[in-house]
Write a protein that holds these residues in place. Structure first.
Motif, PDB file in Angstrom:
ATOM      1  N   ARG A   1       0.824  -1.207   0.000  1.00 48.89           N
ATOM      2  CA  ARG A   1       0.000   0.000   0.000  1.00 48.89           C
ATOM      3  C   ARG A   1       0.861   1.261   0.000  1.00 48.89           C
ATOM      4  NH1 ARG A   1      -2.899  -3.295   3.646  1.00 48.89           N
ATOM      5  NH2 ARG A   1      -1.961  -2.235   5.444  1.00 48.89           N
ATOM      6  N   SER A   2       1.921   1.243   0.820  1.00 46.54           N
ATOM      7  CA  SER A   2       2.825   2.390   0.868  1.00 46.54           C
ATOM      8  C   SER A   2       3.540   2.565  -0.465  1.00 46.54           C
ATOM      9  CB  SER A   2       3.844   2.199   1.999  1.00 46.54           C
ATOM     10  OG  SER A   2       4.767   3.266   2.045  1.00 46.54           O
ATOM     11  N   LEU A   3       3.955   1.465  -1.072  1.00 45.84           N
ATOM     12  CA  LEU A   3       4.662   1.513  -2.344  1.00 45.84           C
ATOM     13  C   LEU A   3       3.783   2.129  -3.434  1.00 45.84           C
ATOM     14  CD1 LEU A   3       7.226   0.700  -3.893  1.00 45.84           C
ATOM     15  CD2 LEU A   3       6.180  -1.534  -4.279  1.00 45.84           C
ATOM     16  N   HIS A   4       2.537   1.727  -3.467  1.00 51.09           N
ATOM     17  CA  HIS A   4       1.611   2.268  -4.462  1.00 51.09           C
ATOM     18  C   HIS A   4       1.470   3.774  -4.301  1.00 51.09           C
ATOM     19  CE1 HIS A   4      -1.798   2.477  -7.189  1.00 51.09           C
ATOM     20  NE2 HIS A   4      -2.508   3.072  -6.254  1.00 51.09           N
ATOM     21  N   ALA A   5       1.312   4.227  -3.067  1.00 54.71           N
ATOM     22  CA  ALA A   5       1.129   5.651  -2.813  1.00 54.71           C
ATOM     23  C   ALA A   5       2.382   6.447  -3.177  1.00 54.71           C
ATOM     24  CB  ALA A   5       0.767   5.878  -1.341  1.00 54.71           C
ATOM     25  N   GLU A   6       3.554   5.928  -2.819  1.00 59.52           N
ATOM     26  CA  GLU A   6       4.791   6.664  -3.085  1.00 59.52           C
ATOM     27  C   GLU A   6       5.095   6.709  -4.584  1.00 59.52           C
ATOM     28  OE1 GLU A   6       5.701   8.371  -0.840  1.00 59.52           O
ATOM     29  OE2 GLU A   6       5.635   7.380   1.095  1.00 59.52           O
ATOM     30  N   ARG A   7       4.808   5.633  -5.300  1.00 56.57           N
ATOM     31  CA  ARG A   7       5.050   5.644  -6.748  1.00 56.57           C
ATOM     32  C   ARG A   7       4.153   6.642  -7.452  1.00 56.57           C
ATOM     33  NH1 ARG A   7       5.817  -0.855  -8.099  1.00 56.57           N
ATOM     34  NH2 ARG A   7       8.009  -0.990  -7.440  1.00 56.57           N
ATOM     35  N   LEU A   8       2.930   6.786  -6.969  1.00 56.29           N
ATOM     36  CA  LEU A   8       2.040   7.786  -7.547  1.00 56.29           C
ATOM     37  C   LEU A   8       2.568   9.196  -7.293  1.00 56.29           C
ATOM     38  CD1 LEU A   8      -1.522   6.405  -6.672  1.00 56.29           C
ATOM     39  CD2 LEU A   8      -0.426   6.476  -8.924  1.00 56.29           C
ATOM     40  N   ALA A   9       3.199   9.394  -6.126  1.00 57.60           N
ATOM     41  CA  ALA A   9       3.689  10.722  -5.756  1.00 57.60           C
ATOM     42  C   ALA A   9       5.004  11.076  -6.443  1.00 57.60           C
ATOM     43  CB  ALA A   9       3.859  10.814  -4.243  1.00 57.60           C
ATOM     44  N   ALA A  10       5.775  10.062  -6.827  1.00 54.23           N
ATOM     45  CA  ALA A  10       7.127  10.299  -7.362  1.00 54.23           C
ATOM     46  C   ALA A  10       7.082  10.665  -8.839  1.00 54.23           C
ATOM     47  CB  ALA A  10       7.987   9.057  -7.141  1.00 54.23           C
ATOM     48  N   GLN A  11       6.703  11.898  -9.112  1.00 53.14           N
ATOM     49  CA  GLN A  11       6.545  12.345 -10.492  1.00 53.14           C
ATOM     50  C   GLN A  11       7.705  13.209 -10.983  1.00 53.14           C
ATOM     51  OE1 GLN A  11       4.003  11.226 -12.458  1.00 53.14           O
ATOM     52  NE2 GLN A  11       3.531   9.947 -10.675  1.00 53.14           N
ATOM     53  N   GLU A  12       8.470  13.777 -10.063  1.00 53.88           N
ATOM     54  CA  GLU A  12       9.571  14.644 -10.479  1.00 53.88           C
ATOM     55  C   GLU A  12      10.636  14.664  -9.390  1.00 53.88           C
ATOM     56  OE1 GLU A  12       7.518  18.826  -8.909  1.00 53.88           O
ATOM     57  OE2 GLU A  12       7.685  18.400 -11.066  1.00 53.88           O
ATOM     58  N   THR A  13      11.847  15.081  -9.778  1.00 59.78           N
ATOM     59  CA  THR A  13      12.953  15.190  -8.832  1.00 59.78           C
ATOM     60  C   THR A  13      12.571  16.108  -7.672  1.00 59.78           C
ATOM     61  OG1 THR A  13      14.576  14.836 -10.592  1.00 59.78           O
ATOM     62  CG2 THR A  13      15.356  15.895  -8.567  1.00 59.78           C
ATOM     63  N   GLY A  14      12.924  15.685  -6.469  1.00 63.92           N
ATOM     64  CA  GLY A  14      12.624  16.465  -5.274  1.00 63.92           C
ATOM     65  C   GLY A  14      11.258  16.215  -4.695  1.00 63.92           C
ATOM     66  N   TRP A  15      10.549  15.219  -5.226  1.00 63.84           N
ATOM     67  CA  TRP A  15       9.162  14.967  -4.804  1.00 63.84           C
ATOM     68  C   TRP A  15       9.040  14.662  -3.314  1.00 63.84           C
ATOM     69  CZ3 TRP A  15       7.481  10.262  -2.788  1.00 63.84           C
ATOM     70  CH2 TRP A  15       8.429   9.230  -2.828  1.00 63.84           C
ATOM     71  N   ALA A  16      10.072  14.044  -2.716  1.00 60.59           N
ATOM     72  CA  ALA A  16       9.992  13.671  -1.294  1.00 60.59           C
ATOM     73  C   ALA A  16      10.824  14.567  -0.395  1.00 60.59           C
ATOM     74  CB  ALA A  16      10.421  12.218  -1.104  1.00 60.59           C
ATOM     75  N   ASP A  17      11.417  15.618  -0.945  1.00 58.99           N
ATOM     76  CA  ASP A  17      12.243  16.501  -0.126  1.00 58.99           C
ATOM     77  C   ASP A  17      11.414  17.116   0.997  1.00 58.99           C
ATOM     78  OD1 ASP A  17      14.113  15.864  -1.977  1.00 58.99           O
ATOM     79  OD2 ASP A  17      14.540  17.906  -2.638  1.00 58.99           O
ATOM     80  N   GLY A  18      11.971  17.106   2.182  1.00 61.44           N
ATOM     81  CA  GLY A  18      11.267  17.633   3.341  1.00 61.44           C
ATOM     82  C   GLY A  18      10.438  16.605   4.084  1.00 61.44           C
ATOM     83  N   ARG A  19      10.260  15.423   3.493  1.00 56.53           N
ATOM     84  CA  ARG A  19       9.520  14.363   4.198  1.00 56.53           C
ATOM     85  C   ARG A  19      10.293  13.963   5.442  1.00 56.53           C
ATOM     86  NH1 ARG A  19       6.352  10.864   1.018  1.00 56.53           N
ATOM     87  NH2 ARG A  19       6.291   9.505   2.841  1.00 56.53           N
TER      88      ARG A  19
END
Length: 286
Positions: free
Chosen positions: A101-119
């Motif tokens: 479930r987490s993998l599905h959500a993160e792959r949807l969010a990972a659309q561009e460089t820096g997508w997880a910065d600040g997490r």
């Protein structure tokens, strides 16, 4: 059981079992109902009889076949136990589903460089050991390697130099790949930024992608606070991500689960450690 599973795997034989569950029948009738030739039906019935799920007896000019339900009940019970093992609460299957479930959500969010910065991710454990012993488990490679992995991985190679500027190298293998013959499951590299024994440890670390580039950089801060009694330690860990790439989603998805499992192993190891045990080897492990 293997013979029974092999016998039931054939659709034609399973059809005969279904017909015999209704009532005992002679081979000729079974062949007619199954839409098959009698010689083929006889061979299938013989296979089922050898597997123990069918019995037969002669009645005049006919041979009557009947279903023996006991092997089927035993098989059903064995399969139910397997299902219960897979579904047990908190077991590996539950973790697998949670990661999915987490993998599905993160792959949807990972659309561009820096997508997880600040997490950021925060962890807390109250550990049944004094701060100096906890510090050893956080910094000595031989002790660190025992817990610094998710449940399904093991540390194959570890370098941890517990000083500012010290190197960190992790290489993981599957937990059941005991001889190291399988491919590496992952690698990470980093550097220690601050190391105050018994108080604070900070470092930055990056999982390595297949092309050798970093997936992201995790800035990890571990703070140790002795409890009022002095016999325990509160450990607070804070992760913050920078430099995240599109390909980092699989790693980000596993942080909360994987590091949390590692901390649980740390807590268990400390609870089981005699307090007068001398320091374990500080050499890097391989």
């Amino acid at each position: 059981m293997d013979a029974l599973l092999a016998a039931l795997a054939d659709p034609a034989r399973l059809r005969l079992v279904t017909l015999l569950a209704e009532r005992p029948r002679p081979v000729g009738v079974l062949a007619e109902l199954a839409g098959a030739r009698q010689p083929q039906t006889t061979k299938h019935l013989q296979t089922l009889e050898r597997a123990g799920v069918v019995t037969s007896q002669r009645s005049g000019q006919r041979r009557i076949y009947a279903l023996d339900a006991a092997p089927l009940r035993d098989l059903a019970a064995a399969l139910l136990r397997l299902a219960d093992d897979a579904d047990r609460s908190g077991g590996p299957g539950t973790t697998y589903d949670r990661y999915g479930r987490s993998l599905h959500a993160e792959r949807l969010a990972a659309q561009e460089t820096g997508w997880a910065d600040g997490r950021s991710f925060a962890f807390h454990r109250s550990l049944a050991a004094p701060a100096d012993l906890v510090w050893r488990h956080l910094t000595e490679p031989a002790l660190l390697a025992q817990w610094w992995t998710p449940d399904d991985l093991r540390m194959h190679h570890l370098v941890f130099e517990a000083r500012p500027g010290g190197r960190i190298v992790q290489e993981y293998r599957d937990a059941e790949d005991t001889d190291g013959s399988g491919p590496a499951a992952g690698r990470a590299e980093g550097v220690v930024e601050d190391a105050r024994p018994g108080q604070r440890l900070t470092y930055r670390i990056s999982p390595v992608l297949p092309d050798g580039s970093p997936a992201f950089t995790a800035h990890v801060d571990l703070g140790l606070t002795p409890t009022d009694t002095g016999t325990g330690t509160d450990l607070d860990v804070h992760w913050q991500l920078t430099d995240s790439t599109v390909d980092s989603a699989d790693f980000v998805a596993g942080i909360e689960i994987g590091f949390g499992q590692g901390l649980d192993k740390l807590a268990a190891a400390l609870a089981a450690t005699p307090r007068d045990t001398d320091s374990t080897s500080r050499r890097s492990t391989t």
